[in-house]
Design a protein around this motif. Structure first.
Motif, PDB file in Angstrom:
ATOM      1  N   CYS A 112       0.851  -1.196   0.000  1.00  0.00           N
ATOM      2  CA  CYS A 112       0.000   0.000   0.000  1.00  0.00           C
ATOM      3  C   CYS A 112       0.888   1.248   0.000  1.00  0.00           C
ATOM      4  O   CYS A 112       1.874   1.329   0.725  1.00  0.00           O
ATOM      5  N   PHE A 113       0.535   2.203  -0.815  1.00  0.00           N
ATOM      6  CA  PHE A 113       1.297   3.448  -0.945  1.00  0.00           C
ATOM      7  C   PHE A 113       0.698   4.474   0.020  1.00  0.00           C
ATOM      8  O   PHE A 113      -0.466   4.854  -0.114  1.00  0.00           O
ATOM      9  N   VAL A 114       1.507   4.863   1.001  1.00  0.00           N
ATOM     10  CA  VAL A 114       0.969   5.714   2.081  1.00  0.00           C
ATOM     11  C   VAL A 114       1.438   7.163   1.896  1.00  0.00           C
ATOM     12  O   VAL A 114       2.643   7.437   1.828  1.00  0.00           O
ATOM     13  N   ILE A 115       0.462   8.043   1.825  1.00  0.00           N
ATOM     14  CA  ILE A 115       0.763   9.463   1.589  1.00  0.00           C
ATOM     15  C   ILE A 115       0.394  10.269   2.847  1.00  0.00           C
ATOM     16  O   ILE A 115      -0.735  10.195   3.338  1.00  0.00           O
ATOM     17  N   GLY A 116       1.349  10.998   3.354  1.00  0.00           N
ATOM     18  CA  GLY A 116       1.065  11.921   4.464  1.00  0.00           C
ATOM     19  C   GLY A 116       0.771  13.291   3.864  1.00  0.00           C
ATOM     20  O   GLY A 116       1.616  13.874   3.179  1.00  0.00           O
ATOM     21  N   GLU A 117      -0.429  13.772   4.102  1.00  0.00           N
ATOM     22  CA  GLU A 117      -0.887  15.043   3.495  1.00  0.00           C
ATOM     23  C   GLU A 117      -0.659  16.191   4.477  1.00  0.00           C
ATOM     24  O   GLU A 117      -1.160  16.152   5.616  1.00  0.00           O
ATOM     25  N   ILE A 118       0.094  17.187   4.036  1.00  0.00           N
ATOM     26  CA  ILE A 118       0.358  18.348   4.896  1.00  0.00           C
ATOM     27  C   ILE A 118      -0.655  19.457   4.626  1.00  0.00           C
ATOM     28  O   ILE A 118      -1.035  20.190   5.537  1.00  0.00           O
ATOM     29  N   ALA A 119      -1.085  19.526   3.363  1.00  0.00           N
ATOM     30  CA  ALA A 119      -2.050  20.569   2.987  1.00  0.00           C
ATOM     31  C   ALA A 119      -1.589  21.916   3.539  1.00  0.00           C
ATOM     32  O   ALA A 119      -0.473  22.356   3.274  1.00  0.00           O
ATOM     33  N   GLN A 120      -2.431  22.535   4.370  1.00  0.00           N
ATOM     34  CA  GLN A 120      -2.063  23.863   4.901  1.00  0.00           C
ATOM     35  C   GLN A 120      -1.587  23.797   6.352  1.00  0.00           C
ATOM     36  O   GLN A 120      -1.587  24.811   7.060  1.00  0.00           O
ATOM     37  N   ALA A 121      -1.177  22.591   6.812  1.00  0.00           N
ATOM     38  CA  ALA A 121      -0.756  22.473   8.219  1.00  0.00           C
ATOM     39  C   ALA A 121       0.474  23.335   8.510  1.00  0.00           C
ATOM     40  O   ALA A 121       0.750  23.648   9.673  1.00  0.00           O
ATOM     41  N   HIS A 122       1.194  23.743   7.465  1.00  0.00           N
ATOM     42  CA  HIS A 122       2.359  24.630   7.691  1.00  0.00           C
ATOM     43  C   HIS A 122       1.920  26.074   7.950  1.00  0.00           C
ATOM     44  O   HIS A 122       2.714  26.903   8.360  1.00  0.00           O
ATOM     45  N   ASP A 123       0.633  26.367   7.670  1.00  0.00           N
ATOM     46  CA  ASP A 123       0.069  27.700   7.867  1.00  0.00           C
ATOM     47  C   ASP A 123       0.922  28.803   7.211  1.00  0.00           C
ATOM     48  O   ASP A 123       1.073  29.897   7.748  1.00  0.00           O
TER      49      ASP A 123
END
Ligand SMILES: C=C(OP(=O)(O)O)C(=O)O
Length: 350
Positions: A19-30
């Motif tokens: 399974c290919f696991v992607i950690g999504e940061i999106a706008q967590a860096h603000d």
């Protein structure tokens, strides 16, 4: 039912592959470049395959009168201002891309405009992620497909006909496709996860399918992998006390680490189906140790005919098996027995 595989950089994704696991940061860096870099280090330690950002270019995707969904950002006068604050320059994106590479993480970022596709293509991203809100942005999907890189399409808010159109837009333009079940709800409650859709997407499109989860827990992803999901995307955040719209829908780094461990554990189990008979043969010694056989309850004289009350069922199972108790009742002992002795058929006759 076999689905096609896709290749993301050097990684095959699909049936028979991890399974290919992607950690999504999106706008967590603000909007903080330093925080974005810190997430790369943290996600590398968590063991994900890829880190994903979102590439927003305010002037290309938004207009000054775009309304806030929920305005939790007092410092931003408008949604446009918010996207502006989330932007990084090309050089900054390049530094994030290179940093991820050094950490052996595949770098992904979802674009929200043609300009963002161009920026990411210049960086050399190995695949495209289509966020749920972009599924009907067919011109952008066409542009992605034309690069020949796999297009990972999320499905939150989409009907089947939206998905059909998105998939055929990519495949008709030569692109490979993978799909995510996704529910656009932050955080997503269990009744809305839609685990059933994973199988429905597989059957409908015969492509690798995954879950893009916003529950803020590890459970839906673990269940999805058990059901055959080949991709998992989850939001990550340093702490549930962080600031931002996705915090409640995100996993902390320790939870993300545990999710990756859990996924690999499930795969190890799934890749090793057990043959119950072969296992029983292999564990014969243990079976005997744990099994029960027939023992005397008290002293019994030679010539005594065995009654049910004379017999106890005790470990180990090296004597007459407990299941054969009825075979010996009524038989006559041909020697004296002490209490707690294992019974043997050779010591009795009819
Ligand atoms: C919004 C995104 O994805 P999803 O719809 O899967 O949450 C994204 O990848 O940017």
């Amino acid at each position: 039912m076999r689905t096609r595989t896709i290749k993301i950089e050097n990684r095959l994704v699909g049936d028979g592959y991890p399974c290919f696991v992607i950690g999504e940061i999106a706008q967590a860096h603000d909007g903080s470049l330093g925080t974005a870099h810190a997430y790369i280090d943290a996600l590398a330690r968590a063991g994900v395959d890829a880190i994903k950002f979102q590439t927003h270019i305010a002037s290309a995707e938004s207009s000054p009168d775009e309304k806030f969904r929920i305005n939790v950002f007092p410092q931003d006068g408008s949604r446009y201002d918010y996207w502006k604050r989330m932007e990084f320059s090309k050089d900054q994106w390049h530094s994030l891309f290179e940093h991820a590479r050094r950490k052996n993480l595949i770098f992904l970022s979802s674009p929200f405009s043609f300009e963002a596709v161009d920026l990411l293509e210049a960086l050399g991203v190995p695949a495209w992620k289509v966020g749920s809100g972009e599924v009907t942005n067919l011109p952008m999907l066409k542009k992605m497909a034309a690069t020949g890189k796999p297009v990972l399409i999320s499905s939150g808010m989409s009907s089947w006909s939206d998905m059909d159109e998105a998939v055929s837009t990519v495949t008709d333009n030569g692109g490979q496709v993978a799909l995510f079940q996704c529910t656009t709800s932050y955080p997503c409650p269990p009744e809305k996860i839609g685990l059933n859709v994973i199988g429905e997407l597989q059957t409908r499109y015969l492509r690798p399918v995954g879950l893009s989860d916003h529950s803020g827990t590890i459970y839906p992803s673990l269940a999805a992998v058990t059901l055959g999901a080949k991709l998992i995307e989850v939001h990550a955040v340093f702490s549930k006390d962080c600031f931002g719209p996705d915090v409640g829908a995100s996993l902390t780094i320790p939870a993300l680490t545990q999710l990756v461990e859990g996924i690999r554990y499930i795969e190890a189990m799934a890749n090793s189906p057990l043959d119950k008979d072969a296992e029983a043969r292999e564990l014969e010694e243990l079976r005997l140790l744990f099994g029960k056989s027939l023992y005397t309850r008290g002293d019994l004289p030679k010539g005594h005919r065995l009654e049910a009350g004379d017999i106890a069922l005790k470990k180990p199972g090296t004597g007459i098996p407990a299941k054969n108790i009825d075979r010996v009742i009524g038989k006559r002992l041909i020697r004296d027995y002490r209490a707690d002795e294992q019974l043997h058929e050779s010591d009795m006759d009819d």
